[in-house]
Design an enzyme around this catalytic site. Structure first.
Site, PDB file in Angstrom:
ATOM      1  N   LYS A   1      20.172  75.188  19.692  1.00  0.00           N
ATOM      2  CA  LYS A   1      19.700  76.533  20.032  1.00  0.00           C
ATOM      3  C   LYS A   1      18.392  76.430  20.807  1.00  0.00           C
ATOM      4  O   LYS A   1      17.627  75.495  20.593  1.00  0.00           O
ATOM      5  CB  LYS A   1      19.418  77.327  18.751  1.00  0.00           C
ATOM      6  CG  LYS A   1      20.630  77.815  17.996  1.00  0.00           C
ATOM      7  CD  LYS A   1      20.188  78.628  16.784  1.00  0.00           C
ATOM      8  CE  LYS A   1      21.360  79.044  15.918  1.00  0.00           C
ATOM      9  NZ  LYS A   1      22.287  79.976  16.577  1.00  0.00           N
TER      10      LYS A   1
ATOM     11  N   ASP B   1      27.262  74.865  17.265  1.00  0.00           N
ATOM     12  CA  ASP B   1      26.517  76.020  16.754  1.00  0.00           C
ATOM     13  C   ASP B   1      27.443  77.051  16.096  1.00  0.00           C
ATOM     14  O   ASP B   1      26.989  77.975  15.430  1.00  0.00           O
ATOM     15  CB  ASP B   1      25.724  76.670  17.904  1.00  0.00           C
ATOM     16  CG  ASP B   1      24.597  77.567  17.404  1.00  0.00           C
ATOM     17  OD1 ASP B   1      24.298  77.532  16.186  1.00  0.00           O
ATOM     18  OD2 ASP B   1      24.021  78.294  18.237  1.00  0.00           O
TER      19      ASP B   1
ATOM     20  N   ARG C   1      31.595  79.244  10.515  1.00  0.00           N
ATOM     21  CA  ARG C   1      33.025  79.414  10.268  1.00  0.00           C
ATOM     22  C   ARG C   1      33.658  78.139   9.705  1.00  0.00           C
ATOM     23  O   ARG C   1      34.664  78.199   9.007  1.00  0.00           O
ATOM     24  CB  ARG C   1      33.719  79.876  11.557  1.00  0.00           C
ATOM     25  CG  ARG C   1      33.606  78.905  12.704  1.00  0.00           C
ATOM     26  CD  ARG C   1      33.883  79.571  14.056  1.00  0.00           C
ATOM     27  NE  ARG C   1      32.792  80.458  14.473  1.00  0.00           N
ATOM     28  CZ  ARG C   1      32.815  81.203  15.569  1.00  0.00           C
ATOM     29  NH1 ARG C   1      33.873  81.178  16.367  1.00  0.00           N
ATOM     30  NH2 ARG C   1      31.791  81.965  15.876  1.00  0.00           N
TER      31      ARG C   1
ATOM     32  N   LYS D   1      28.015  82.047   3.034  1.00  0.00           N
ATOM     33  CA  LYS D   1      27.550  81.033   3.994  1.00  0.00           C
ATOM     34  C   LYS D   1      26.144  80.588   3.597  1.00  0.00           C
ATOM     35  O   LYS D   1      25.232  81.405   3.510  1.00  0.00           O
ATOM     36  CB  LYS D   1      27.537  81.605   5.419  1.00  0.00           C
ATOM     37  CG  LYS D   1      26.890  80.670   6.459  1.00  0.00           C
ATOM     38  CD  LYS D   1      26.986  81.217   7.888  1.00  0.00           C
ATOM     39  CE  LYS D   1      26.171  80.370   8.867  1.00  0.00           C
ATOM     40  NZ  LYS D   1      26.230  80.862  10.251  1.00  0.00           N
TER      41      LYS D   1
HETATM   42  N1  BES Z   1      23.826  81.568  12.445  1.00  0.00           N
HETATM   43  C1  BES Z   1      24.323  81.885  13.731  1.00  0.00           C
HETATM   44  C2  BES Z   1      24.522  83.394  13.940  1.00  0.00           C
HETATM   45  C3  BES Z   1      23.259  84.211  13.974  1.00  0.00           C
HETATM   46  C4  BES Z   1      22.614  84.451  15.172  1.00  0.00           C
HETATM   47  C5  BES Z   1      22.744  84.777  12.816  1.00  0.00           C
HETATM   48  C6  BES Z   1      21.453  85.202  15.207  1.00  0.00           C
HETATM   49  C7  BES Z   1      21.596  85.540  12.846  1.00  0.00           C
HETATM   50  C8  BES Z   1      20.947  85.759  14.052  1.00  0.00           C
HETATM   51  C9  BES Z   1      25.670  81.213  13.940  1.00  0.00           C
HETATM   52  O1  BES Z   1      25.821  79.991  13.314  1.00  0.00           O
HETATM   53  C10 BES Z   1      25.805  80.958  15.413  1.00  0.00           C
HETATM   54  O2  BES Z   1      25.036  80.214  15.921  1.00  0.00           O
HETATM   55  N2  BES Z   1      26.810  81.563  16.035  1.00  0.00           N
HETATM   56  C11 BES Z   1      27.035  81.397  17.419  1.00  0.00           C
HETATM   57  C12 BES Z   1      28.518  81.226  17.608  1.00  0.00           C
HETATM   58  C13 BES Z   1      28.900  80.835  19.019  1.00  0.00           C
HETATM   59  C14 BES Z   1      28.395  79.462  19.317  1.00  0.00           C
HETATM   60  C15 BES Z   1      30.399  80.898  19.135  1.00  0.00           C
HETATM   61  C16 BES Z   1      26.520  82.626  18.167  1.00  0.00           C
HETATM   62  O3  BES Z   1      26.714  83.737  17.659  1.00  0.00           O
HETATM   63  O4  BES Z   1      25.911  82.460  19.203  1.00  0.00           O
HETATM   64 ZN    ZN Z   2      24.705  79.700  11.615  1.00  0.00          ZN
HETATM   65 MN    MN Z   3      25.064  78.383  14.472  1.00  0.00          MN
END
Ligand code: BES
Ligand code: ZN
Ligand code: MN
Length: 512
Positions: free
Chosen positions: A295, A365, A369, A283
């Site tokens: 965010k 966000d 995936r 990724k």
């Molecule tokens: N890059 C983030 C995941 C992440 C969060 C990595 C904190 C490192 C530290 C990912 O793209 C994300 O935002 N995931 C969301 C998914 C949700 C919206 C289903 C999450 O985990 O909140």
């Molecule tokens: Zn991310």
């Molecule tokens: Mn994200």
């Protein structure tokens, strides 16, 4: 308006990628530790009695200072009675743990297995600014000695590419081993292995710590070309128009909100007579703002690290090639910047992925995936024996396993090979399930699947989403959201900021 979409852009601060390797002279010795002439002698010790077997004067000082061999505790001593200028005594916590099995650094890094030597060496070296370093511990084989060497080199290195100084390097590294292990180190060219692996970790750390205005998708892609130019690795870069021709709707969708266009970089390493073919997918979100599902500011602070998977994959392929790995590798770096704008992907949009699946966007966000899915489809189209993907994919990984332990999902054989490589390298990873009932929460009214669903088991749910794109291939998915980036103080072999975690595991996996 397009800013910085220029091909061939170079990074704002120089990196140590190419010159770091030749700067350290690495030797193995079976000499008495008291006679080592060095700036800093690091000794990992289980208890004062065992230390006495190594050096009487050191044991006497340790006793005087009431040194406890608590896990990861470091005691700095002047080199009284030994030739080293300074001595760092690092506790292994082994005797303490044997007594009462309480939680120790060993448990945290091993889970269970070997691989703690990298951490002990790093703890002793960190912050010392010593140019000449000697390491001693109970190294049972070349692997232990290599781990220690890598830990020392990485800990000495400055972590910020914009502040690194020449003094942040070890010029001479001596590793004390018994005669059998010394012979094994000679035979297997352990010095070269230490240098290559440390360089792989440092390169990863350097890329991850780079500011996102410096390292955006095309800059990353150019960097890959530069690094692979001298190696038997073929690099192919798909720009936005090629991505459109190739139906990579996931990567394009995520990247469309940014003025910096997305890229897919494919690396191919094809040694003669390879026995197996492994595919890696990383990724590479160079910055994750969340997109329109923005965010909160605090959550964005570390999101330059959302390309750690891609950086780790790049470094692992480079290291495997340098070490003449006999495994053929195809690696895919899915690079995009996730930004909100008038052209950004919206919640409610429906996009068509590389494999033809239509995905309803419910949360922009959940972008990782989407880019991973297209790259996984490409990998699954090939004749590959196993696919390993690595991503800072979910905050839920941190809720479930904390910030030091990565989650590994997938088909059981590859998944377990990854966790066993991880244990050997002192990179904590834990196997997690992919329960099929979770798929239901991704059901869409308007398309084949939504990109987000129930919040329970968020890490597993992301894995279940990815599973849809790997066809029938053997596959492991590593979620490193927490362990990739250390927001706290340094611990064990991990510096502040990017940790380079998983690079050693990937190389170990590729070489076995
Ligand atoms: N890059 C983030 C995941 C992440 C969060 C990595 C904190 C490192 C530290 C990912 O793209 C994300 O935002 N995931 C969301 C998914 C949700 C919206 C289903 C999450 O985990 O909140
Ligand atoms: Zn991310
Ligand atoms: Mn994200």
């Amino acid at each position: 308006m397009r800013y910085h979409a220029c091909p061939g852009a170079s990074l704002a601060a120089p990196d140590r990628w190419s010159n770091m390797g030749i700067m350290t002279n690495i030797v193995f010795t079976s000499e008495e530790i008291s006679s080592l002439e060095t700036d800093l002698l690091v000794v990992a010790f289980d208890d004062v009695e065992k230390l006495r077997e190594l050096s009487q004067p050191l044991a006497a000082d340790a006793e005087l200072m009431q040194a406890k061999a608590e896990a990861g505790k470091c005691l700095m001593l002047p080199g009284n009675g030994v030739k080293a200028k300074r001595v760092a005594l690092v506790g292994t916590g082994l005797d303490e743990r044997a007594r009462n099995r309480k939680y120790s650094l060993e448990d945290a890094v091993e889970l269970p297995g070997t691989g703690a030597h990298r951490h002990y060496a790093a703890i002793g070296v960190r912050g010392s600014k010593a140019a000449k370093v000697a390491l001693a511990g109970n190294y049972r084989n070349a692997h232990d000695a290599i781990q220690a060497g890598v830990g020392a080199l990485v800990a000495a290195h400055g972590t910020n590419p914009y502040q690194t100084q020449d003094s942040d390097f070890i010029t001479d590294l001596t590793i004390v081993v018994n005669e059998d292990v010394a012979a094994e180190c000679e035979e297997t060219d352990a010095a070269n292995r230490i240098e290559t692996l440390a360089q792989a970790m440092i390169s990863t750390i350097d890329l991850v710590n780079r500011a996102p205005n410096d390292l955006y998708p095309q800059a990353f892609a150019s960097k890959v070309e530069e690094v692979c130019a001298q190696l038997p690795i073929e690099v192919e870069i798909w720009d936005e128009s090629r991505l459109a021709e190739e139906n990579c709707g996931g990567i394009l969708g995520v990247g469309q909100g940014s003025t910096r266009q997305p890229r897919l970089v494919t690396l191919r390493y094809n040694p003669k007579n390879a026995q197996r073919h492994v595919s890696l997918v990383g990724k590479g979100i160079t910055f994750d703002s969340g997109g329109l599902s923005l965010k909160p500011a605090a959550s964005m602070e570390t999101m330059k690290s959302d390309m750690t998977g891609a950086a780790s994959v790049l470094s692992a392929v480079v290291a495997a090639a340098k070490l003449n790995s006999q495994t053929a590798i195809t690696a895919y770096l899915a690079l995009a910047e996730n930004m909100p704008s008038g052209s950004a992907l919206r919640p409610c949009d429906v996009i068509t992925m590389r494999n033809g699946a239509r995905i309803e966007i419910t949360n922009t966000d959940a972008e990782g995936r989407l880019v991973m899915a297209d790259a996984l489809s490409l990998a699954a189209e090939t004749d590959t024996d196993a696919i390993v993907d690595i991503a800072t994919l979910t905050g839920a990984q941190m809720v479930g396993l904390g910030v030091r332990v990565a989650g590994v999902m997938g088909t059981s054989e590859v998944r377990d090979q990854i966790t066993s490589s991880a244990a050997r390298c002192g990179e904590p990873m834990w196997a997690m399930p992919l329960p099929s009932y979770l798929r239901e929460s991704l059901t869409s009214e308007v398309a084949q699947m939504k990109n987000s669903g129930s919040r329970w088991g968020g890490m597993l749910l992301a894995g279940v989403f990815l599973e849809e794109f790997v066809a029938d291939k053997a596959w492991a998915h590593i979620d490193i959201a927490g362990p990739s980036f250390n927001e706290g103080s340094p611990w064990g072999a991990n510096n502040k900021g990017a940790t380079g975690m998983a690079v050693l595991t990937l190389v170990d996996f590729l070489q076995r």
